[in-house]
Structure formats: structure tokens, C-alpha cells
Scaffold this motif. Structure first.
Motif, mmCIF file in Angstrom:
data_model
loop_
_atom_site.group_PDB
_atom_site.id
_atom_site.type_symbol
_atom_site.label_atom_id
_atom_site.label_comp_id
_atom_site.label_asym_id
_atom_site.label_seq_id
_atom_site.Cartn_x
_atom_site.Cartn_y
_atom_site.Cartn_z
ATOM 1 N N ALA A 101 0.429 -19.962 -50.208
ATOM 2 C CA ALA A 101 0.290 -21.271 -50.839
ATOM 3 C C ALA A 101 0.198 -22.345 -49.774
ATOM 4 N N ASN A 102 -0.882 -23.099 -49.774
ATOM 5 C CA ASN A 102 -1.102 -24.193 -48.826
ATOM 6 C C ASN A 102 -1.049 -23.726 -47.377
ATOM 7 N N ALA A 103 -1.434 -22.478 -47.101
ATOM 8 C CA ALA A 103 -1.390 -21.956 -45.736
ATOM 9 C C ALA A 103 -2.689 -21.230 -45.411
ATOM 10 N N ILE A 104 -3.156 -21.434 -44.187
ATOM 11 C CA ILE A 104 -4.383 -20.780 -43.714
ATOM 12 C C ILE A 104 -4.164 -20.252 -42.300
ATOM 13 N N ARG A 105 -4.892 -19.193 -41.964
ATOM 14 C CA ARG A 105 -4.952 -18.710 -40.588
ATOM 15 C C ARG A 105 -6.312 -19.136 -40.046
ATOM 16 N N VAL A 106 -6.279 -19.837 -38.916
ATOM 17 C CA VAL A 106 -7.517 -20.285 -38.281
ATOM 18 C C VAL A 106 -7.699 -19.481 -37.002
ATOM 19 N N GLU A 107 -8.835 -18.804 -36.898
ATOM 20 C CA GLU A 107 -9.167 -18.052 -35.687
ATOM 21 C C GLU A 107 -10.418 -18.651 -35.091
ATOM 22 N N GLY A 108 -10.427 -18.741 -33.764
ATOM 23 C CA GLY A 108 -11.575 -19.329 -33.116
ATOM 24 C C GLY A 108 -11.545 -19.126 -31.614
ATOM 25 N N THR A 109 -12.429 -19.837 -30.949
ATOM 26 C CA THR A 109 -12.524 -19.788 -29.496
ATOM 27 C C THR A 109 -11.979 -21.077 -28.935
ATOM 28 N N GLY A 110 -10.927 -20.953 -28.142
ATOM 29 C CA GLY A 110 -10.336 -22.110 -27.487
ATOM 30 C C GLY A 110 -11.046 -22.394 -26.173
ATOM 31 N N ARG A 111 -11.126 -23.683 -25.847
ATOM 32 C CA ARG A 111 -11.778 -24.093 -24.599
ATOM 33 C C ARG A 111 -10.930 -25.170 -23.937
ATOM 34 N N ASP A 118 -9.300 -16.551 -26.972
ATOM 35 C CA ASP A 118 -9.189 -16.379 -28.416
ATOM 36 C C ASP A 118 -7.949 -17.116 -28.892
ATOM 37 N N ALA A 119 -8.075 -17.813 -30.008
ATOM 38 C CA ALA A 119 -6.961 -18.565 -30.580
ATOM 39 C C ALA A 119 -6.791 -18.154 -32.030
ATOM 40 N N SER A 120 -5.541 -17.982 -32.452
ATOM 41 C CA SER A 120 -5.232 -17.649 -33.832
ATOM 42 C C SER A 120 -3.911 -18.321 -34.185
ATOM 43 N N ASN A 121 -3.940 -19.191 -35.191
ATOM 44 C CA ASN A 121 -2.748 -19.916 -35.615
ATOM 45 C C ASN A 121 -2.728 -20.045 -37.122
ATOM 46 N N VAL A 122 -1.519 -20.091 -37.672
ATOM 47 C CA VAL A 122 -1.330 -20.349 -39.096
ATOM 48 C C VAL A 122 -0.947 -21.814 -39.251
ATOM 49 N N PHE A 123 -1.548 -22.470 -40.223
ATOM 50 C CA PHE A 123 -1.239 -23.861 -40.543
ATOM 51 C C PHE A 123 -0.788 -23.919 -41.990
ATOM 52 N N GLN A 124 0.386 -24.532 -42.217
ATOM 53 C CA GLN A 124 0.891 -24.702 -43.579
ATOM 54 C C GLN A 124 0.994 -26.184 -43.877
ATOM 55 N N LEU A 125 0.433 -26.574 -45.009
ATOM 56 C CA LEU A 125 0.441 -27.956 -45.457
ATOM 57 C C LEU A 125 1.554 -28.141 -46.483
ATOM 58 N N SER A 126 2.330 -29.224 -46.330
ATOM 59 C CA SER A 126 3.381 -29.502 -47.314
ATOM 60 C C SER A 126 2.733 -29.786 -48.669
ATOM 61 N N ALA A 127 3.513 -29.652 -49.720
ATOM 62 C CA ALA A 127 2.992 -29.842 -51.072
ATOM 63 C C ALA A 127 2.384 -31.218 -51.274
ATOM 64 N N ASP A 128 2.945 -32.243 -50.610
ATOM 65 C CA ASP A 128 2.408 -33.598 -50.768
ATOM 66 C C ASP A 128 1.320 -33.929 -49.741
ATOM 67 N N GLY A 129 0.984 -32.974 -48.858
ATOM 68 C CA GLY A 129 -0.092 -33.174 -47.891
ATOM 69 C C GLY A 129 0.259 -34.055 -46.708
ATOM 70 N N SER A 130 1.532 -34.379 -46.522
ATOM 71 C CA SER A 130 1.908 -35.307 -45.446
ATOM 72 C C SER A 130 2.372 -34.620 -44.161
ATOM 73 N N VAL A 131 2.680 -33.309 -44.222
ATOM 74 C CA VAL A 131 3.173 -32.587 -43.056
ATOM 75 C C VAL A 131 2.350 -31.318 -42.873
ATOM 76 N N LEU A 132 1.889 -31.097 -41.636
ATOM 77 C CA LEU A 132 1.143 -29.891 -41.289
ATOM 78 C C LEU A 132 1.970 -29.149 -40.248
ATOM 79 N N THR A 133 2.356 -27.915 -40.567
ATOM 80 C CA THR A 133 3.161 -27.127 -39.640
ATOM 81 C C THR A 133 2.301 -26.026 -39.046
ATOM 82 N N MET A 134 2.271 -25.988 -37.722
ATOM 83 C CA MET A 134 1.536 -24.954 -37.003
ATOM 84 C C MET A 134 2.489 -23.798 -36.763
#
Length: 157
Positions: A101-111, A118-134
Motif C-alpha cells: 500500500a502506497n509503496a513502490i520499488r524503483v530500480e534504475g541506473t545511478g550516475r 545499479d540502484a534499487s530502493n523502496v519508497f513509501q508514501l504516507s496516507a496523506d501524501g506529505s511524507v516519503l520514506t526511502m
């Protein structure tokens, strides 16, 4: 030597508790409750196939504190549909996968300068959209949403 900050940002250095942290101005309980407000069936699609763009809800400019949103900060992060722009590191997105819920894994190429990784991180968004936790959890890093879309004194695209 400039690759070290990138390794720390993406958790590839394996430093555990030695990883530098910047604490947000908001009390930890406030940030924790904002994150805890997510429920398994709430918010952005909790299941589904990988895609190539970051969902709209996660996009914007994020920083550790409201004060740091008004100045240049080493905790800044700008999220666009296809990029993550940190202080000295950029990540070109390859895949975005829902992981809860409100969480994604972003994979990509870091520069960073001439280095690529290679970069891979999970980002979770608070229910109200005001806080993003890596990388939510004990070593996660919470940022608040900034009201202005660009870094102070720098126009990003």
C-alpha cells in the motif's frame, strides 16, 4: 572518493548503523504516525506489474525539513516520472514495481560524475501524501513534501 556519498545514499555500502542520518524537524512520532496510516487496501495500487514511470502521487520535491525545503540541502530529492534527483546523484528509472500500500520499488541506473551503478530502493508514501520514506524500516529515511517544485536557486527539468 565522490562515489562514497552515492553508495551511502543507495545503501550499497553495507554500513548498517554507521550510515549518516539527517533527522526531520517533525517529531519522530508524527512521522511514524503518518507512515503508519497506510492500510493494505488504501492508496496507490498495492499489486500489479512493473511499469516504467513513477506514479504521480510520488512525484515532487522532498527534503528532510520544512526549513531545508527553502535552501539547498544534501537531503534533497526531486522525483519525476523517470528520474530521481538527489544532491549529487541522479537515477534514471528502469522499472517501478508496487510492493504494498502506497509503496513502490524503483530500480534504475545511478550516475555520479563518471560512475554508473545499479540502484534499487523502496519508497513509501504516507496516507496523506506529505511524507516519503526511502527504504522504510529502522534505517529508513523520511522526507517531507516541499511546496516548491524546484531546488532553491536551481531550475531542474
Amino acid at each position: 572518493m565522490r562515489l562514497l556519498p552515492a553508495l551511502l545514499v543507495f545503501g550499497l555500502a553495507g554500513c548498517g548503523d554507521r550510515t549518516p542520518r539527517v533527522e526531520a524537524e517533525a517529531p519522530r512520532a508524527v512521522l511514524s504516525s503518518a507512515i503508519a496510516d497506510t492500510t493494505p487496501d488504501a492508496g496507490w495500487n498495492a499489486t500489479g506489474p512493473a511499469q516504467a514511470t513513477i506514479p504521480e502521487e510520488f512525484r515532487g520535491r522532498w527534503d528532510a525539513t520544512a526549513e531545508s525545503c527553502r535552501e539547498i540541502s544534501d537531503a534533497q530529492l526531486k522525483v519525476t516520472d523517470r528520474t530521481l534527483i538527489f544532491w549529487e546523484v541522479g537515477v534514471e528509472v528502469r522499472t517501478v514495481t508496487p510492493v504494498g500500500a502506497n509503496a513502490i520499488r524503483v530500480e534504475g541506473t545511478g550516475r555520479e560524475e563518471e560512475a554508473h551503478f545499479d540502484a534499487s530502493n523502496v519508497f513509501q508514501l504516507s496516507a496523506d501524501g506529505s511524507v516519503l520514506t526511502m527504504n522504510p524500516g529502522p534505517n529508513g529515511f523520511a522526507r517531507i513534501r516541499c511546496l516548491t517544485p524546484d531546488f532553491p536557486g536551481v531550475e531542474t527539468r
